[in-house]
Design an enzyme around this catalytic site. Structure first.
Site, PDB file in Angstrom:
ATOM      1  N   PHE A 396       0.840  -1.192   0.000  1.00 49.59           N
ATOM      2  CA  PHE A 396       0.000   0.000   0.000  1.00 49.59           C
ATOM      3  C   PHE A 396       0.876   1.244   0.000  1.00 49.59           C
ATOM      4  O   PHE A 396       1.805   1.373   0.802  1.00 49.59           O
ATOM      5  CB  PHE A 396      -0.896   0.027   1.237  1.00 49.59           C
ATOM      6  N   GLU A 397       0.574   2.174  -0.890  1.00 46.48           N
ATOM      7  CA  GLU A 397       1.332   3.411  -0.994  1.00 46.48           C
ATOM      8  C   GLU A 397       0.366   4.594  -1.033  1.00 46.48           C
ATOM      9  O   GLU A 397      -0.851   4.431  -1.049  1.00 46.48           O
ATOM     10  CB  GLU A 397       2.215   3.400  -2.253  1.00 46.48           C
ATOM     11  N   GLY A 398       0.939   5.803  -1.067  1.00 45.83           N
ATOM     12  CA  GLY A 398       0.144   7.004  -1.236  1.00 45.83           C
ATOM     13  C   GLY A 398      -0.941   7.151  -0.191  1.00 45.83           C
ATOM     14  O   GLY A 398      -0.693   7.133   1.001  1.00 45.83           O
TER      15      GLY A 398
END
Length: 611
Positions: A396-398
């Site tokens: 998971f990013e951002g």
């Protein structure tokens, strides 16, 4: 992880990192407004003018001396000379009152001079100047915590630079009584042992500046926070541990004992079966970019864990994850689904692990509702079952963890996207059992920046995502096979030495790994101490080539990173808080980019693999 199809530029995150880093530097240099002195306020620093030599002061590595010139006041001043591995830190511990305001000031001369206070019980402070050709005053303020009875004030320079001078160091505020020996720690507990290590944690003790860990009657560790991992143990063996608290007045009685028995072996990590030292890589399976498509059957034997990039959501908040192979129009050499599944089985027969990776740069996932959580579990299970996979990688990013409710304690999250992710992963772990491999690949912004910021935090105004992976990592630490933080696409990050480190070199990787293997106070608060991970749970994330992401590290620097962390050799300017020969290995983005770069990354790791 960076892709090129329907890409969103990384500049926004880079700007956020730069702003957060610049803001902290600026805050460190501000002179806060002076508070009105109360009747009991007074000068607390001992020998702040160094008229009595170094009496009351302790300087690291014999770096300090009292000199007659130059001086700011009186007849003496401090001269301290950094070295390649020492920043010439001179300090003294001063007794203070809880819940009280203090002003710290001093006059300095030279390049890169710092003045600060630690152990405040709230937010530790420092101020600095990069260059002072003449005497320059540094000043900052802080407030002590509810149980703080002593603080440490210090000056230091920068590694390998010229000598600095300091004089007339002052700590002004309410005086405290004599420093008392702290009470014995309470709440000592053992986490999940491995075959060679036992993690321990306990309650922080008021007035303590450090802790000693005893294995039986033998002192085996000294640490600054309320957790430690005892290593070098024998498999299938019972052990007893106790802990004491310490400060300048002495050492407390021992805590109540806790017992733990090491496991029988086999690596000791959840989702076992990995080699002692492993290479992890992401395989572009659902898209193409400039690196070209690599078929599963063509992945070399070097790779021990292969993360399929990526499973992506049907929408940001649906929780519904889908996975498919790259379309033939984009990847002319893509294999059929049947060939792909057969190649996965062949890799597994050779002892490799194949996982589905969820997220990536473009795959934003926000499990903001219980419905999204349940859809996530159902859809991810379907992918694992269809392709016969070994587990899950969370990438998971951002904004995936950005909906923050103002949580300030990583141990008790209430933010829905965080809570639901933890619940979903635990459900998957329970469904597939102990052989389920769980890995995570957060960016440094979402992990190590929690050392400076977390949630609403004491600073205010920072990006609420800073450190937002910490509650997920902590809640799943007993289920986590590997954490491989992305040491790239990052701005400067502060290490445990309170200095900023920049990606692309060994010092950055060493300092970031040391933070996770040593533990750290979250947002500077010792009462919220993030316990260290076991070394066999740690792999270091690096780009495989200059095209794969900012922060590419040359092979010689990769080797230096591994030398320092596993052997405490070839360390350079950053000095680690331990040695971890059980460090699991390296992760890279990506297998495809490594192939594009003539397999430089994997060949270097294969040549290094340590015993």
């Amino acid at each position: 992880m960076v892709r090129t199809r329907s890409r969103r530029p990384r500049e926004r995150l880079s700007r956020l990192l730069a702003v957060a880093s610049a803001a902290l530097l600026t805050i460190g240099g501000l002179v806060a407004s002076t508070t009105t002195a109360e009747a009991a306020d007074g000068e607390l620093a001992v020998n702040g003018g160094f008229e009595a030599g170094l009496a009351g002061w302790s300087c690291s590595a014999g770096s300090g001396a009292a000199v007659a010139s130059p001086v700011h006041g009186g007849t003496s001043a401090l001269k301290a000379t950094p070295a390649g591995g020492d920043n010439a830190k001179c300090s003294q511990t001063v007794t203070v009152q809880p819940n009280s305001a203090y002003t710290l000031s001093g006059w300095v001369q030279g390049g890169y001079v710092y003045l600060g206070a630690s152990g405040t019980g709230t937010t530790d402070v420092s101020t600095w100047t990069p260059s002072a050709s003449g005497w320059q005053k540094l000043s900052t303020t802080f407030r002590t915590g509810a149980s703080t009875t002593s603080v440490t004030v210090y000056t230091h320079g920068w590694y390998g630079t010229a000598a600095y001078h300091a004089d007339d160091i002052s700590l002004f505020g309410p005086g405290g009584g004599p420093v008392q020996i702290p009470a014995a720690p309470t709440g000592l507990a053992a986490g999940s042992p491995t075959s060679t290590s036992v993690p321990l944690n306990w309650n922080a003790v008021a007035g303590a500046t450090g802790y000693h860990v005893y294995q039986g009657a033998t002192k085996v560790l000294s640490v600054s926070g309320p957790s430690a991992t005892v290593t070098g143990l024998a498999p299938s063996t019972p052990y007893s541990f106790q802990v004491t608290a310490a400060n300048s007045a002495g050492e407390s009685p021992k805590s109540a004992a806790v017992s733990a028995t090491t496991t029988s072996g086999g690596g000791g990590n959840p989702g076992g079966g990995l080699p002692a030292h492993a290479l992890v890589g992401y395989l572009h399976t659902s898209f193409a970019n400039g690196s070209g498509y690599t078929r599963m059957a063509d992945v070399p034997e070097s790779w021990d864990v292969i993360n399929l990039a990526f499973g992506e959501p049907t929408s940001v908040t649906s929780g519904d994850i889908r996975f498919s192979l790259c379309p033939v129009t984009e990847c002319p050499n893509v294999e059929s689904a049947a060939e792909f599944k057969a190649a996965i089985k062949a890799k597994q027969a050779a002892g490799k692990k194949v996982l589905i990776s969820i997220g990536g740069q473009n795959g934003q996932v926000q499990l903001a509702s219980t419905g999204a959580r349940d859809a996530f579990v159902s859809s991810v299970s379907k992918i694992i079952d269809e392709y016969g996979l070994d587990g899950l990688d969370i990438d998971f990013e951002g904004h995936s963890l950005s909906l923050n409710n103002g949580d300030t304690d990583f141990r008790s999250p209430t933010t829905p996207v965080v809570v639901h992710l933890i619940q979903a992963v635990k459900t998957l772990k329970a469904k597939y059992g102990s052989g389920f491999v769980l890995t995570m690949a957060p960016e440094t912004f979402f992990v190590q920046l929690g050392y400076q910021f977390y949630g609403s935090g004491p600073w205010g105004g920072q990006d609420p995502r800073a450190g937002s992976y910490l509650p997920v990592i902590h809640a799943l630490r007993d289920d986590l096979t590997l954490l491989h933080v992305q040491h790239y696409n990052s701005g400067p990050i502060m290490g445990l030495d309170n200095q900023y480190h920049t990606m692309g070199n060994a010092d950055f990787h060493i300092s970031m790994a040391d933070m996770m293997l040593t533990g750290f106070p979250v947002a500077g608060n010792q009462s919220r101490f993030f316990p260290p991970l076991r070394p066999e749970q740690m792999a270091i994330g690096m780009p495989a080539s200059t095209q794969a992401g900012n922060g590419h590290t040359a092979p010689a620097e990769v080797t230096r990173t591994l030398d320092c962390l596993t052997k405490k050799a070839n360390c350079g300017s950053y000095q680690t808080h331990g040695t971890w020969p059980a460090l699991r290995g390296l992760m890279t983005w990506s297998i495809n980019w490594d192939r594009y770069n003539q397999w430089e990354f994997s060949r270097n790791f294969d040549a290094y693999r340590w015993s």
